[in-house]
Design a protein around this motif. Structure first.
Motif, PDB file in Angstrom:
ATOM      1  N   LEU A 172      -1.480   4.156   1.914  1.00 34.33           N
ATOM      2  CA  LEU A 172      -1.797   3.801   3.298  1.00 34.33           C
ATOM      3  C   LEU A 172      -2.998   4.585   3.814  1.00 34.33           C
ATOM      4  N   LEU A 173      -3.247   5.756   3.233  1.00 32.74           N
ATOM      5  CA  LEU A 173      -4.366   6.580   3.682  1.00 32.74           C
ATOM      6  C   LEU A 173      -5.710   5.953   3.340  1.00 32.74           C
ATOM      7  N   ALA A 174      -5.734   5.062   2.361  1.00 31.82           N
ATOM      8  CA  ALA A 174      -6.991   4.451   1.934  1.00 31.82           C
ATOM      9  C   ALA A 174      -7.325   3.185   2.710  1.00 31.82           C
ATOM     10  N   LEU A 175      -6.403   2.698   3.541  1.00 35.43           N
ATOM     11  CA  LEU A 175      -6.646   1.466   4.283  1.00 35.43           C
ATOM     12  C   LEU A 175      -7.594   1.726   5.447  1.00 35.43           C
ATOM     13  N   PRO A 176      -8.472   0.781   5.758  1.00 35.72           N
ATOM     14  CA  PRO A 176      -9.410   0.979   6.865  1.00 35.72           C
ATOM     15  C   PRO A 176      -8.690   0.895   8.212  1.00 35.72           C
ATOM     16  N   ALA A 224       0.818  -1.213   0.000  1.00 36.38           N
ATOM     17  CA  ALA A 224       0.000   0.000   0.000  1.00 36.38           C
ATOM     18  C   ALA A 224       0.848   1.257   0.000  1.00 36.38           C
ATOM     19  N   ALA A 225       2.111   1.128   0.423  1.00 32.77           N
ATOM     20  CA  ALA A 225       3.011   2.289   0.423  1.00 32.77           C
ATOM     21  C   ALA A 225       3.684   2.506  -0.920  1.00 32.77           C
ATOM     22  N   ALA A 226       3.446   1.620  -1.888  1.00 29.74           N
ATOM     23  CA  ALA A 226       4.110   1.719  -3.193  1.00 29.74           C
ATOM     24  C   ALA A 226       3.656   2.967  -3.941  1.00 29.74           C
ATOM     25  N   PRO A 227       4.531   3.545  -4.756  1.00 29.93           N
ATOM     26  CA  PRO A 227       4.165   4.738  -5.526  1.00 29.93           C
ATOM     27  C   PRO A 227       3.336   4.430  -6.764  1.00 29.93           C
ATOM     28  N   ILE A 228       2.856   3.198  -6.887  1.00 30.74           N
ATOM     29  CA  ILE A 228       2.030   2.787  -8.025  1.00 30.74           C
ATOM     30  C   ILE A 228       0.705   2.275  -7.480  1.00 30.74           C
ATOM     31  N   GLY A 229      -0.387   2.746  -8.016  1.00 27.13           N
ATOM     32  CA  GLY A 229      -1.694   2.286  -7.586  1.00 27.13           C
ATOM     33  C   GLY A 229      -2.670   2.321  -8.740  1.00 27.13           C
ATOM     34  N   ARG A 230      -3.925   2.035  -8.457  1.00 27.14           N
ATOM     35  CA  ARG A 230      -4.937   2.100  -9.497  1.00 27.14           C
ATOM     36  C   ARG A 230      -5.101   3.541  -9.958  1.00 27.14           C
ATOM     37  N   GLY A 231      -4.822   3.784 -11.229  1.00 30.59           N
ATOM     38  CA  GLY A 231      -5.013   5.117 -11.762  1.00 30.59           C
ATOM     39  C   GLY A 231      -3.733   5.873 -12.040  1.00 30.59           C
ATOM     40  N   GLY A 232      -2.595   5.355 -11.588  1.00 28.58           N
ATOM     41  CA  GLY A 232      -1.364   6.069 -11.892  1.00 28.58           C
ATOM     42  C   GLY A 232      -0.411   6.148 -10.729  1.00 28.58           C
ATOM     43  N   TRP A 233       0.494   7.111 -10.804  1.00 29.27           N
ATOM     44  CA  TRP A 233       1.523   7.290  -9.791  1.00 29.27           C
ATOM     45  C   TRP A 233       0.974   8.102  -8.625  1.00 29.27           C
ATOM     46  N   ARG A 234       1.593   7.922  -7.491  1.00 26.29           N
ATOM     47  CA  ARG A 234       1.198   8.670  -6.299  1.00 26.29           C
ATOM     48  C   ARG A 234       2.423   8.853  -5.409  1.00 26.29           C
ATOM     49  N   TRP A 235       2.283   9.656  -4.381  1.00 25.04           N
ATOM     50  CA  TRP A 235       3.370   9.824  -3.435  1.00 25.04           C
ATOM     51  C   TRP A 235       3.617   8.513  -2.692  1.00 25.04           C
TER      52      TRP A 235
END
Length: 455
Positions: free
Chosen positions: A239-243, A223-234
């Protein structure tokens, strides 16, 4: 002169054997490590002050945390590879440095694959050995299949993951021979049998989501990876999206970080002297089983107390704005970047050496004289650890990782706090005790890199 000669002879007669090890730690001890630790802690503190002035949502990227997709063909391939490694564990060479099983488990899996997760995402969800076999056995390969026979008890929550991970940490850090190929093969078989039984009984989503510690740990790192659904991120934004985690989930995260910390601390002269062991006459793991078992528990308890005390103090100081359990369940994710940094820093030197052993073992897995990779008689070298330049490069990478991990952790914690409706003043009160705890932890981690140690 005669008295001097007699004195030297007497001193030589009372000397105890010293452990032979690479000179890298000696080079590090020549560096101004105290200034490095102080500078790293100051950098984290300054970063906190700078980040606290930013709006809360700056860390969020366009992508949220990726949803794990359990693989089937990759999972079957992972199961086949693991099966082959178990066979090599029993039939291959007895030397752990020549047997592919311990090299694969402790270097390729526990270091390389783990550290790939905060870079590219949750690959373990695809290559774990359980989901493909589960699909075959339950008939869900082409369809939904049947429901698991049992529902996962809600009361268990993350407790099985805590107990299993503690057993794993004890085996790795305390057990006298965790790298023995035959013993390790038996442990892997036991883990596979227990894990597959859990997947069959409760389904892969429930068991791998709450009970299997490695699936949980790697999912959190991913979850800390700079790659997610939709593109790059910080880095860390996912981690902010985890419950929020329940109390047992919070303890699981704290256990994973405290275990890697104790792994480094247990080899220091400070710890060995505290338990009555002469560091220059180390008797081996067997003599320190009880002390290190208690030390592992103490490290877990100490970090848990420090985390809960810091969050509770900030919670009270800011006027108790949120439920304390929910606050702890969110803020504990800010420790994930720190865990990643410690994992990298702790294993960096050994991994650079052991990867060479992996290549040699792949060239001739059963020592039958094969040259599968055409390498001939490759020689493993540790010369880069015995030079000032090589040691300084490794130490610099370790130091930078620890400082950066804490800075990202501070940023994650700030973003979580700033997501609420608190005023800037109350948000600062809520964050400050945890940030100071991270500053202290930075100093301790950097001290570990330069502390006198047996390894």
């Amino acid at each position: 002169m005669l008295r001097l000669i007699l004195g030297l002879l007497c001193l030589a007669g009372t000397a105890t054997p010293a452990l032979a090890h690479a000179a890298g730690r000696g080079f590090v001890m020549l560096l101004p490590t105290g200034y490095v630790a102080a500078g790293g802690a100051l950098a984290v503190l300054v970063s906190f002050l700078a980040i606290s002035a930013l709006p809360g949502r700056w860390l969020r990227g366009p992508a949220q945390a990726s949803v794990p997709t359990y693989g089937r063909w990759p999972s079957l391939f992972g199961a086949l590879v693991l099966g082959a490694l178990i066979v090599i564990g029993f039939l291959g060479p007895r030397d752990p440095a020549e047997n592919l099983l311990p090299l694969a488990i402790w270097t390729l899996w526990w270091v390389v694959i783990v550290l790939l997760h905060p870079l590219i995402g949750n690959i373990w969800a695809a290559i774990n050995p359980f989901t493909g076999l589960h699909a075959l056995v339950t008939g869900s390969w082409r369809g939904a299949g049947r429901s698991p026979p049992l529902s996962y008890p809600a009361v268990l929550s993350y407790r099985p993951a805590v107990f299993i991970f503690f057993a794993f940490a004890w085996f790795q850090l305390v057990f006298p021979a965790p790298e023995d190929p035959a013993i390790l093969a038996m442990v892997v078989i036991f883990y596979l049998a227990a894990g597959f039984a859990g997947v069959l009984l409760f389904g892969p989503a429930e068991w791998l989501g709450k009970a299997d510690p490695f699936a949980i740990f790697l999912r959190q790192l991913a979850a800390a990876a700079p790659i997610g659904r939709g593109g790059w991120r910080w880095p860390g934004a996912g981690l902010l999206a985890l419950p929020p985690l329940p109390a047992s989930g919070v303890l699981f995260v704290l256990l994973t970080l405290s275990a890697i910390t104790f792994d480094g601390f247990a080899n220091t002269f400070v710890w060995l002297s505290a338990i009555g062991i002469n560091p220059l006459d180390y008797p081996g793991r067997t003599a320190v089983i009880e002390a290190n078992s208690l030390g592992l528990l103490a490290a877990f308890a100490s970090l848990s107390i420090a985390f809960y005390a810091a969050v509770t103090l900030g919670w009270i100081w800011s006027g108790r704005p949120y439920p304390l359990g929910q606050l702890c369940g969110r803020l504990v994710y800010s420790l994930i970047p720190i865990s990643i940094a410690y994992h990298f820093a702790h294993y960096l030197g050994d991994t650079l050496l052991n990867l060479q052993y992996v290549i040699v073992a792949l060239n001739d897995p059963l020592q039958t004289g094969a040259h599968l990779l055409g390498l001939g008689h490759m020689h493993v070298t540790a010369s880069f650890q015995n030079t000032a330049s090589g040691t300084f490069a490794i130490y610099s990478a370790q130091t930078a990782a620890i400082v950066l991990g804490h800075v990202v952790g501070v940023a994650v914690a700030h973003s979580m706090v700033a997501d609420g409706d608190l005023s800037r003043r109350d948000a600062l009160k809520l964050e400050l005790p945890l940030a100071l705890c991270m500053v202290a932890y930075t100093s301790f981690g950097l001290w570990l890199l330069g502390a006198p140690s047996i390894a």
